[in-house]
Design a protein around this motif. Structure first.
Motif, short mmCIF file in Angstrom:
data_model
loop_
_atom_site.label_atom_id
_atom_site.label_comp_id
_atom_site.label_asym_id
_atom_site.label_seq_id
_atom_site.Cartn_x
_atom_site.Cartn_y
_atom_site.Cartn_z
N LYS A 90 0.84 -1.20 0.00
CA LYS A 90 0.00 0.00 0.00
C LYS A 90 0.88 1.25 0.00
CE LYS A 90 -4.05 -2.14 2.12
NZ LYS A 90 -3.52 -3.49 1.92
N LEU A 91 0.48 2.22 -0.83
CA LEU A 91 1.27 3.44 -0.98
C LEU A 91 0.36 4.60 -1.35
CD1 LEU A 91 4.17 4.83 -1.37
CD2 LEU A 91 3.88 4.28 -3.79
N ARG A 92 0.62 5.74 -0.74
CA ARG A 92 -0.04 6.98 -1.14
C ARG A 92 1.01 8.08 -1.16
NH1 ARG A 92 -5.55 8.03 -0.15
NH2 ARG A 92 -6.19 10.06 -0.95
N ALA A 93 1.05 8.85 -2.23
CA ALA A 93 2.02 9.94 -2.34
C ALA A 93 1.31 11.16 -2.93
CB ALA A 93 3.20 9.53 -3.22
N THR A 94 1.57 12.31 -2.35
CA THR A 94 1.02 13.56 -2.87
C THR A 94 2.16 14.54 -3.12
OG1 THR A 94 0.70 14.55 -0.69
CG2 THR A 94 -1.11 13.23 -1.57
N ILE A 102 -0.68 16.65 -7.53
CA ILE A 102 -0.77 15.26 -7.97
C ILE A 102 -0.92 14.34 -6.77
CG2 ILE A 102 0.41 13.40 -9.22
CD1 ILE A 102 -0.48 15.76 -10.96
N GLU A 103 -1.68 13.26 -6.97
CA GLU A 103 -1.86 12.25 -5.93
C GLU A 103 -1.74 10.87 -6.57
OE1 GLU A 103 -5.21 11.49 -2.51
OE2 GLU A 103 -5.92 11.87 -4.55
N ILE A 104 -0.97 9.98 -5.93
CA ILE A 104 -0.84 8.59 -6.36
C ILE A 104 -1.34 7.72 -5.22
CG2 ILE A 104 0.77 6.75 -6.99
CD1 ILE A 104 2.61 8.95 -8.12
N VAL A 105 -2.27 6.79 -5.53
CA VAL A 105 -2.83 5.91 -4.50
C VAL A 105 -2.75 4.47 -5.00
CG1 VAL A 105 -4.82 5.39 -3.05
CG2 VAL A 105 -4.44 7.74 -3.81
N PHE A 106 -2.23 3.60 -4.15
CA PHE A 106 -2.10 2.18 -4.50
C PHE A 106 -2.58 1.35 -3.32
CE2 PHE A 106 0.82 -1.62 -4.48
CZ PHE A 106 0.20 -2.28 -5.52
N LYS A 109 -3.96 -3.60 -5.30
CA LYS A 109 -4.59 -4.15 -6.50
C LYS A 109 -4.75 -3.10 -7.60
CE LYS A 109 -7.25 -7.51 -3.80
NZ LYS A 109 -8.62 -7.98 -3.43
N MET A 110 -5.13 -1.91 -7.20
CA MET A 110 -5.43 -0.85 -8.15
C MET A 110 -4.50 0.35 -7.92
SD MET A 110 -7.68 0.16 -10.59
CE MET A 110 -9.20 -0.78 -10.27
N LEU A 111 -3.99 0.90 -9.02
CA LEU A 111 -3.20 2.13 -8.98
C LEU A 111 -4.03 3.27 -9.51
CD1 LEU A 111 -0.60 3.91 -8.90
CD2 LEU A 111 -0.14 3.08 -11.21
N THR A 112 -4.07 4.37 -8.77
CA THR A 112 -4.76 5.57 -9.20
C THR A 112 -3.76 6.72 -9.28
OG1 THR A 112 -6.81 4.89 -8.11
CG2 THR A 112 -6.62 7.22 -8.72
N VAL A 113 -3.74 7.43 -10.41
CA VAL A 113 -2.96 8.65 -10.56
C VAL A 113 -3.97 9.78 -10.74
CG1 VAL A 113 -1.17 9.87 -11.83
CG2 VAL A 113 -1.08 7.37 -11.65
N ALA A 234 -6.14 5.46 4.64
CA ALA A 234 -5.24 6.31 3.85
C ALA A 234 -5.10 5.84 2.41
CB ALA A 234 -3.86 6.36 4.51
N PHE A 235 -5.37 4.56 2.14
CA PHE A 235 -5.10 4.02 0.82
C PHE A 235 -6.37 3.76 0.02
CE2 PHE A 235 -1.93 2.76 3.97
CZ PHE A 235 -0.82 3.42 3.46
#
Length: 268
Positions: A90-94, A102-106, A109-113, A234-235
């Motif tokens: 699990k990863l979240r980066a802003t 920009i926000e990246i959420v993982f 299973k699913m990656l969101t940009v 958070a994810f």
């Protein structure tokens, strides 16, 4: 990653005594630094082992990226952000700057940009670990999760892969915290890292200088808060009601410098 620094003829002319002091310091530090090369490896490995031992990490950061324009002017762009990690998947980066939000959420299973500026987002299936995702994002899609490389469990081997020289420069203070200051070199870049001294050897500051680009631009990352608790939700990605889902290939420019700016530094 990218890079920055500033030199001016006006400053050199006004501050000759300061420049002389800096040069003298450099000459006196070199023999000591070379003698401590093996200590630099040990300190970096201790940081890597400590980071790898943290199951959950939440950090906030500021970053500066220098670019060299077509008329050889050096310009710096500044952003702030947060990285949240829960091993293994699990990863979240802003990252928020003057040009991109920009926000990246993982979630494993699913990656969101998520491009908040344009109010659109892209999602792709991406089963695997957060570590694998960081590499896939960078190598296949050109998307960088800010600061995430420093959180990889194998960060020591990643950072040392092409190092030809390393040294302990001495001590430094970042946000009031004493740190060990290390410097490393490879063919294309010089890079420095400040690691908190004591029982919690976390990275506090990271600077990459691109030697292969005129004017040697730098990338600087400063870690501000380091916590080991991450909220349970958070994810989970929650798009705004006005946001539009699009294909990843249709996502607009999400780099942290304006489109068309030339010669950014920072890749190691």
């Amino acid at each position: 990653m990218k890079d920055a620094a500033d030199n001016s003829i006006g400053r050199v002319a006004r501050w000759p005594s300061l420049i002389g002091t800096i040069l003298t310091m450099g000459i006196s530090l070199i023999p000591q630094a070379r003698a401590q090369g093996s200590d630099a490896d040990k300190l970096l490995k201790a940081m890597s082992d400590y980071v790898a031992g943290q199951k959950t990490i939440s950090v906030t950061f500021d970053s500066d990226i220098e670019v060299i324009t077509s008329n050889l002017q050096k310009i710096q762009f500044t952003s702030s952000g947060q990285v949240q990690l829960s091993r293994p998947d699990k990863l979240r980066a802003t990252r928020t700057g003057g040009y991109r939000d920009i926000e990246i959420v993982f979630d494993g299973k699913m990656l969101t940009v998520n491009n908040k500026d344009a109010k659109d987002y892209a999602q792709i299936d991406a089963p695997g670990t957060a570590d694998q995702l960081i590499d896939v994002l960078r190598d296949r899609h050109g998307v960088v999760a800010p600061g995430a490389d420093l959180l990889l469990p194998d960060v020591y081997n990643v950072m040392m892969a092409d190092v030809v020289e390393g040294a302990v420069i001495g001590k430094g203070v970042i946000d009031g915290v004493e740190c060990d200051h290390l410097a490393f070199r490879n063919v294309e870049t010089d890079w420095q890292i400040w690691i908190e001294s004591g029982a919690r050897p976390i990275p506090r500051k990271y600077v990459i200088t691109s030697k292969g680009i005129a004017e040697a631009p730098q990338y600087t990352l400063r870690i501000k808060e380091w916590k080991t608790d991450v909220p349970a939700d958070a994810f989970a990605f929650k798009p705004e009601s006005s946001a539009k889902k699009i294909a990843l290939s249709d996502l607009g420019d999400i780099d942290e410098v304006p489109h068309g700016t030339a010669n950014a530094g920072g890749k190691k």
